[in-house]
Enzyme design. Sequence first.
Site, PDB file in Angstrom:
ATOM      1  N   LYS A 153     -81.827  14.900 -45.546  1.00  0.00           N
ATOM      2  CA  LYS A 153     -81.740  15.898 -46.619  1.00  0.00           C
ATOM      3  C   LYS A 153     -80.638  16.904 -46.310  1.00  0.00           C
ATOM      4  O   LYS A 153     -79.823  17.236 -47.177  1.00  0.00           O
ATOM      5  CB  LYS A 153     -83.085  16.636 -46.766  1.00  0.00           C
ATOM      6  CG  LYS A 153     -84.127  15.825 -47.512  1.00  0.00           C
ATOM      7  CD  LYS A 153     -85.528  16.403 -47.375  1.00  0.00           C
ATOM      8  CE  LYS A 153     -86.533  15.465 -48.020  1.00  0.00           C
ATOM      9  NZ  LYS A 153     -87.925  15.774 -47.720  1.00  0.00           N
ATOM     10  N   GLN A 185     -91.525  20.327 -45.510  1.00  0.00           N
ATOM     11  CA  GLN A 185     -91.734  18.897 -45.292  1.00  0.00           C
ATOM     12  C   GLN A 185     -93.215  18.622 -44.990  1.00  0.00           C
ATOM     13  O   GLN A 185     -93.810  19.252 -44.115  1.00  0.00           O
ATOM     14  CB  GLN A 185     -90.850  18.426 -44.120  1.00  0.00           C
ATOM     15  CG  GLN A 185     -90.925  16.941 -43.840  1.00  0.00           C
ATOM     16  CD  GLN A 185     -90.341  16.106 -44.983  1.00  0.00           C
ATOM     17  OE1 GLN A 185     -89.301  16.419 -45.525  1.00  0.00           O
ATOM     18  NE2 GLN A 185     -91.047  15.047 -45.344  1.00  0.00           N
ATOM     19  N   ASP A 226     -89.620  20.972 -54.857  1.00  0.00           N
ATOM     20  CA  ASP A 226     -90.478  19.786 -54.758  1.00  0.00           C
ATOM     21  C   ASP A 226     -91.420  19.689 -55.972  1.00  0.00           C
ATOM     22  O   ASP A 226     -92.061  18.656 -56.174  1.00  0.00           O
ATOM     23  CB  ASP A 226     -91.323  19.847 -53.476  1.00  0.00           C
ATOM     24  CG  ASP A 226     -90.913  18.797 -52.467  1.00  0.00           C
ATOM     25  OD1 ASP A 226     -90.199  17.845 -52.856  1.00  0.00           O
ATOM     26  OD2 ASP A 226     -91.307  18.918 -51.296  1.00  0.00           O
TER      27      ASP A 226
END
Length: 307
Positions: free
Chosen positions: A54, A98, A121
Amino acid sequence: MTARIIDGKAQAEALRKEVAADVARFTAAHGAAPGLAVVLVGEDPASRVYVASKAKQTVEVGMRSFEHRLDASTPEADLLALIARLNADDAVDGILVQLPLPKHVDATKVLDAISPAKDVDGFHVVNVGRLSTGQSCLVPCTPYGSMMLLDATLGKLSGLEAVVVGRSNIVGKPMAQLLLKANCTVTVAHSRTRDLAGVCRRADILVAAVGIPEMVKGDWIKPGATVIDVGINRVPAPEKGAGKTRLVGDVEFASAERVAGAITPVPGGVGPMTIATLLANTLIAAHQRRGLIPPDFFAALDARLFG
Ligand code: NDP
């Protein structure tokens, strides 16, 4: 019939190019590039690989990447304090924590501490609520990327019969919401579904997000259907040598490709779209936070999918 292979790598590359061009325009206009903060707690090997990937792709499209790597024993309060700082930091447009988080940390509490405007997200309850009421919001990356693959493969989805196998908050449920918004007739199947094969056989669009290697067989698929295999499972591959492994999806590719009209491979299907979509979400968040309209690309995509 041999299915058309949906090339997620190529689609992701095209999306990254689109994002990079818009990032350059944004940076020229505002004097600073959009910024994405990624928080990793602990040493989970798969998570470390994702986070590194990422960060690399964030920089490649011209955005600023802020990495926060915390020890596995970090108290929940310290993580919440970091999120509060990132929420207040004007250089940060998107925040991603994460998953999975260590067991002593309440993941829901952490995700809901992220400002909804920076929730790239799309897991914050405000964005989940907006999605389920058909409002504009930041959409979870894997389902959004899967919708982009469907757009490129099928064009209009309106009226199609869609079956989503899996009802997790990060994939199955938001995928079902997006398909519903695209005017599909949607069935969500899960571990208690009776006659799963029969339910799958109804689908014009079959999405597998289960986490069981090659569970969906070719004879569960309606001839000509489009199959989106979200699963990423590592299985032993003795044919490659002792101790070797390979990645497979939740769909048995060899039997499915003989029946489906189009199918995503694993690897190279949905996976590459997830990070590209994260970058797109960061760009969208950078615009929306400043009261700006996101680039035309996304409005056009929304109009095609949901209009
Ligand atoms: P979860 O484990 O959170 O959810 C799995 C879902 O599958 C649950 O809803 C569960 O049902 C359902 N399920 C389990 N067993 C069966 C069964 N025998 N029959 C029917 N349904 C079943 O997984 P995720 O949604 O997080 O991930 C799913 C897959 O997608 C995994 O392989 C994961 O690695 C992959 N993934 C890939 C991403 C990508 O970028 N390509 C991103 C995220 C995930 P129930 O609710 O009843 O328990």
